[in-house]
Structure formats: structure tokens, C-alpha cells
Motif scaffolding. Sequence first.
Motif, PDB file in Angstrom:
ATOM      1  N   ALA A  16       0.823  -1.163  -0.086  1.00  0.00           N
ATOM      2  CA  ALA A  16       0.080   0.042   0.058  1.00  0.00           C
ATOM      3  C   ALA A  16       0.807   1.290   0.015  1.00  0.00           C
ATOM      4  CB  ALA A  16      -0.948   0.296   1.111  1.00  0.00           C
ATOM      5  N   ARG A  17       0.531   2.390  -0.971  1.00  0.00           N
ATOM      6  CA  ARG A  17       1.320   3.465  -1.085  1.00  0.00           C
ATOM      7  C   ARG A  17       0.421   4.484  -1.111  1.00  0.00           C
ATOM      8  NH1 ARG A  17       4.268  -0.150   0.316  1.00  0.00           N
ATOM      9  NH2 ARG A  17       6.077  -0.854  -0.805  1.00  0.00           N
ATOM     10  N   LEU A  18       0.487   5.607  -0.186  1.00  0.00           N
ATOM     11  CA  LEU A  18      -0.180   6.725  -0.505  1.00  0.00           C
ATOM     12  C   LEU A  18       0.688   7.745  -1.255  1.00  0.00           C
ATOM     13  CD1 LEU A  18      -2.920   8.499   0.164  1.00  0.00           C
ATOM     14  CD2 LEU A  18      -1.647   9.462   2.125  1.00  0.00           C
ATOM     15  N   LEU A  19       0.120   8.166  -2.558  1.00  0.00           N
ATOM     16  CA  LEU A  19       1.198   8.808  -3.335  1.00  0.00           C
ATOM     17  C   LEU A  19       1.003  10.398  -3.099  1.00  0.00           C
ATOM     18  CD1 LEU A  19       0.858   6.620  -6.482  1.00  0.00           C
ATOM     19  CD2 LEU A  19       2.620   6.512  -4.333  1.00  0.00           C
ATOM     20  N   GLY A  20      -0.302  10.882  -2.959  1.00  0.00           N
ATOM     21  CA  GLY A  20      -0.629  12.327  -2.948  1.00  0.00           C
ATOM     22  C   GLY A  20      -1.918  12.581  -2.142  1.00  0.00           C
ATOM     23  N   ARG A  21      -2.630  13.687  -2.366  1.00  0.00           N
ATOM     24  CA  ARG A  21      -3.666  13.850  -1.815  1.00  0.00           C
ATOM     25  C   ARG A  21      -5.007  13.592  -2.753  1.00  0.00           C
ATOM     26  NH1 ARG A  21      -1.272  14.281   2.838  1.00  0.00           N
ATOM     27  NH2 ARG A  21       0.037  16.219   3.044  1.00  0.00           N
ATOM     28  N   HIS A  22      -4.834  13.285  -3.705  1.00  0.00           N
ATOM     29  CA  HIS A  22      -5.959  12.852  -4.637  1.00  0.00           C
ATOM     30  C   HIS A  22      -5.423  12.235  -5.986  1.00  0.00           C
ATOM     31  CE1 HIS A  22      -9.629  12.936  -6.601  1.00  0.00           C
ATOM     32  NE2 HIS A  22      -9.057  13.554  -7.715  1.00  0.00           N
ATOM     33  N   LEU A  23      -6.036  11.161  -6.303  1.00  0.00           N
ATOM     34  CA  LEU A  23      -5.793  10.413  -7.573  1.00  0.00           C
ATOM     35  C   LEU A  23      -6.788  10.618  -8.582  1.00  0.00           C
ATOM     36  CD1 LEU A  23      -4.012   8.697  -9.481  1.00  0.00           C
ATOM     37  CD2 LEU A  23      -5.007   6.781  -8.220  1.00  0.00           C
ATOM     38  N   ASP A  24      -6.645  11.059  -9.932  1.00  0.00           N
ATOM     39  CA  ASP A  24      -7.804  11.310 -10.709  1.00  0.00           C
ATOM     40  C   ASP A  24      -8.212  10.009 -11.353  1.00  0.00           C
ATOM     41  OD1 ASP A  24      -9.833  12.420 -12.411  1.00  0.00           O
ATOM     42  OD2 ASP A  24      -8.469  14.174 -13.082  1.00  0.00           O
ATOM     43  N   ARG A  87       3.693   4.235   3.569  1.00  0.00           N
ATOM     44  CA  ARG A  87       3.834   2.828   2.926  1.00  0.00           C
ATOM     45  C   ARG A  87       3.534   1.828   4.179  1.00  0.00           C
ATOM     46  NH1 ARG A  87       8.359   2.621  -0.850  1.00  0.00           N
ATOM     47  NH2 ARG A  87       8.519   0.593  -0.213  1.00  0.00           N
ATOM     48  N   GLU A  88       2.832   0.764   3.431  1.00  0.00           N
ATOM     49  CA  GLU A  88       2.513  -0.242   4.323  1.00  0.00           C
ATOM     50  C   GLU A  88       2.388  -1.550   3.589  1.00  0.00           C
ATOM     51  OE1 GLU A  88      -0.198  -1.189   8.316  1.00  0.00           O
ATOM     52  OE2 GLU A  88      -0.444   0.828   7.180  1.00  0.00           O
ATOM     53  N   ASP A  89       3.256  -2.640   3.914  1.00  0.00           N
ATOM     54  CA  ASP A  89       3.246  -3.920   3.227  1.00  0.00           C
ATOM     55  C   ASP A  89       2.479  -5.066   4.174  1.00  0.00           C
ATOM     56  OD1 ASP A  89       4.543  -2.686   1.492  1.00  0.00           O
ATOM     57  OD2 ASP A  89       6.602  -3.589   1.929  1.00  0.00           O
ATOM     58  N   LEU A 129      -3.671   6.232   4.429  1.00  0.00           N
ATOM     59  CA  LEU A 129      -4.305   7.584   4.415  1.00  0.00           C
ATOM     60  C   LEU A 129      -4.397   8.188   5.864  1.00  0.00           C
ATOM     61  CD1 LEU A 129      -5.590   9.734   3.367  1.00  0.00           C
ATOM     62  CD2 LEU A 129      -7.934   8.791   3.454  1.00  0.00           C
ATOM     63  N   LEU A 130      -4.816   7.307   6.868  1.00  0.00           N
ATOM     64  CA  LEU A 130      -4.715   7.642   8.352  1.00  0.00           C
ATOM     65  C   LEU A 130      -3.272   7.892   8.722  1.00  0.00           C
ATOM     66  CD1 LEU A 130      -7.576   5.036   9.651  1.00  0.00           C
ATOM     67  CD2 LEU A 130      -7.880   7.671   9.590  1.00  0.00           C
ATOM     68  N   ALA A 131      -2.545   7.162   8.605  1.00  0.00           N
ATOM     69  CA  ALA A 131      -1.148   7.457   8.522  1.00  0.00           C
ATOM     70  C   ALA A 131      -0.774   8.705   8.393  1.00  0.00           C
ATOM     71  CB  ALA A 131       0.074   6.527   8.348  1.00  0.00           C
ATOM     72  N   ASP A 132      -0.857   9.153   7.106  1.00  0.00           N
ATOM     73  CA  ASP A 132      -0.587  10.729   6.842  1.00  0.00           C
ATOM     74  C   ASP A 132      -1.470  11.512   7.438  1.00  0.00           C
ATOM     75  OD1 ASP A 132       0.463  12.483   4.806  1.00  0.00           O
ATOM     76  OD2 ASP A 132      -1.639  12.757   4.320  1.00  0.00           O
ATOM     77  N   GLN A 133      -2.624  11.233   7.646  1.00  0.00           N
ATOM     78  CA  GLN A 133      -3.532  12.272   8.312  1.00  0.00           C
ATOM     79  C   GLN A 133      -3.056  12.405   9.861  1.00  0.00           C
ATOM     80  OE1 GLN A 133      -4.679  13.698   6.235  1.00  0.00           O
ATOM     81  NE2 GLN A 133      -6.382  12.802   5.210  1.00  0.00           N
ATOM     82  N   GLU A 134      -2.675  11.287  10.304  1.00  0.00           N
ATOM     83  CA  GLU A 134      -2.157  11.399  11.765  1.00  0.00           C
ATOM     84  C   GLU A 134      -0.653  12.321  11.971  1.00  0.00           C
ATOM     85  OE1 GLU A 134      -3.828   7.165  13.054  1.00  0.00           O
ATOM     86  OE2 GLU A 134      -1.836   7.195  12.371  1.00  0.00           O
ATOM     87  N   GLU A 205     -10.626  -4.525   9.407  1.00  0.00           N
ATOM     88  CA  GLU A 205     -10.900  -3.131  10.119  1.00  0.00           C
ATOM     89  C   GLU A 205     -10.483  -3.032  11.571  1.00  0.00           C
ATOM     90  OE1 GLU A 205     -14.471   0.056   9.511  1.00  0.00           O
ATOM     91  OE2 GLU A 205     -15.010  -1.839  10.711  1.00  0.00           O
ATOM     92  N   ALA A 206     -10.751  -4.153  12.317  1.00  0.00           N
ATOM     93  CA  ALA A 206     -10.432  -4.218  13.612  1.00  0.00           C
ATOM     94  C   ALA A 206      -9.106  -4.118  13.965  1.00  0.00           C
ATOM     95  CB  ALA A 206     -11.084  -5.324  14.408  1.00  0.00           C
ATOM     96  N   GLU A 207      -8.170  -5.293  12.967  1.00  0.00           N
ATOM     97  CA  GLU A 207      -6.937  -5.338  13.337  1.00  0.00           C
ATOM     98  C   GLU A 207      -6.160  -4.030  12.912  1.00  0.00           C
ATOM     99  OE1 GLU A 207      -3.433  -7.241  13.834  1.00  0.00           O
ATOM    100  OE2 GLU A 207      -5.371  -8.091  14.346  1.00  0.00           O
ATOM    101  N   TYR A 208      -6.430  -3.279  12.100  1.00  0.00           N
ATOM    102  CA  TYR A 208      -5.897  -1.993  11.790  1.00  0.00           C
ATOM    103  C   TYR A 208      -6.324  -0.790  12.457  1.00  0.00           C
ATOM    104  CZ  TYR A 208      -2.976  -4.230   8.189  1.00  0.00           C
ATOM    105  OH  TYR A 208      -2.060  -4.850   7.485  1.00  0.00           O
ATOM    106  N   GLU A 209      -7.436  -0.948  13.233  1.00  0.00           N
ATOM    107  CA  GLU A 209      -7.928   0.074  14.103  1.00  0.00           C
ATOM    108  C   GLU A 209      -8.335   1.147  13.450  1.00  0.00           C
ATOM    109  OE1 GLU A 209      -4.754   0.553  16.990  1.00  0.00           O
ATOM    110  OE2 GLU A 209      -5.632  -0.924  18.196  1.00  0.00           O
ATOM    111  N   ILE A 210      -8.976   1.029  12.283  1.00  0.00           N
ATOM    112  CA  ILE A 210      -9.595   2.001  11.516  1.00  0.00           C
ATOM    113  C   ILE A 210     -10.487   3.104  12.056  1.00  0.00           C
ATOM    114  CG2 ILE A 210     -10.597   2.489   9.144  1.00  0.00           C
ATOM    115  CD1 ILE A 210      -8.004   1.433   8.865  1.00  0.00           C
TER     116      ILE A 210
END
Length: 270
Positions: A16-24, A87-89, A129-134, A205-210
Amino acid sequence: MSVMIDGGNTILTARARLLGRHLDIKRLGHMEALATNPLVTAIGDTGHAVLFRSGAVVLFGVDEAQEAAFIEEIRPFVRDPLIQPEREDLPILIDPNRAESLERDRLVLADGDLARLQVVADILGKSVLLADQEARVALAFDRIEPLAERLRRQGRGVSDADTLLRHIGEALAIQQDMVGRGEIGDKPEILWEHPELERLFLNLEAEYEIRERQLVLERKLTLINDTAGTLLNLLQNKRSLRVEWYIVILIVVEIVLTLYELFLRAPGHG
């Protein structure tokens, strides 16, 4: 290797990769869509990519060279790219003879069908996404904490309204990314078509505490908004009071000038 075979079972890695604020997503029409909501496309012979409007991309069964090439291909469609992508693998074992679960830092799936990959990608995309927002909220806290401390110690806040408005704007932007594009609190649409995958979704969802991470962020954002709003109100009230004093002074000056003119025009002073 991107995909390995162990005793007849397949082992692959979700990246998993967060590349930016929005992907068109709408501009990716040139890619063959194997599935939609979220969009899934093929990479090579065995790999897949799941793409999200939030700027997150989750790759399955690809090596580092394939990952780099694919990210470079979609980079023009990424808005506000991150200098350092989140990043998250997650290693995944495909074993139809075992119950689906997370064990020893890897995920066990009954099979690697696209619907399951979409569910896994949904959680991993939300997690990065949450990691970036945190991280963004932590920086916002660091910036606004001295202002609140100054108010506590000196009885006055910041004198620049633009600074406070930027804090409020940043908090609103984080909320928009998290709730709007990221759809953090929503279940993926794939569950409507495959309700049998809801248990997998809830376990991940529970494992990653979303939800827990979302609630913590929402509380922190509310505090930032409240603090900035309070300081802004104090600043506006202070300015309003100053304007009122200016008006009073002008009225007094006008009265003095009027009395002075009347005094000069009075009989015996002409």
C-alpha cells in the motif's frame, strides 16, 4: 519474487502506498479495468493494482521494479504528491484449507479472487491515509499549542487572523481528505455484491484499528478547530473593541471642535 509457491499455496505481498492527496481515477480510462469501485487493473502476468481517489494505491504480487514502473506511469494523475509516500506492506498466504485470519504478521485468504483483494486493498488504503492524516494533525497540534499556551500565560492570543484561518483551513482539508475522498467511515461497495466477505472486512478493520484511529483524529481536529476558532473570536472582539474606542474618540473630538467653534462665535469673542 512477486509471487511465490509454497507447498501448493501462493504467497504474495500487498504493498500500500499513499502517493498524494488525490488520484484522478477518471483520467485513467486508458487502463483496462478488471473491476471497479475500487478500480482494479492488471500489472504484468500475475500482479494487480487497486487504485483509490484518496491517492492510495495497493499493489498485489508485484516486485519492486514493477511497483516503480507503475507508480511512474500514474504519477501525472496524482494531485499534490507527497515527498515521502506513506507505505504499508502485508504478506498474504493463499490457502483454501485454512480459515481466513491474520496470523504471525501475515494474512491468510481462502483464495486470491479480485473481490477479496479489493477488500484487503480498502483497509490498507485507509490505513496509509490515516497514517498521513495522523502526521498532519500532529504538526497542526505543534503549531497551535504555543498559541493556546500564550493565551493561558499572557491572557492574549495571536495577533494575526491569517494564521488562525490557516489552522482552520488545514483541519477542514484533513477532514475532507479523510471523510470525502478516503471514505474512512464507509464500507466498500464490493460488500454489497459479496456480503460473505463482510467478516473479512470487519476483522481487518479491527486489526488496523480503522474506526478507533478515525475517532481519535476527529477529536483532535475538533480541538484544533475549537482552539483556532476561540482565538479568532478573541482577536475579532479585540479589534471590534478597538474600533469602538476609535469611534468614541472621534465623537469626543467632534464635540470638542463643535464647542470650540460655538465658543469662538459667542458674543464678546467675535
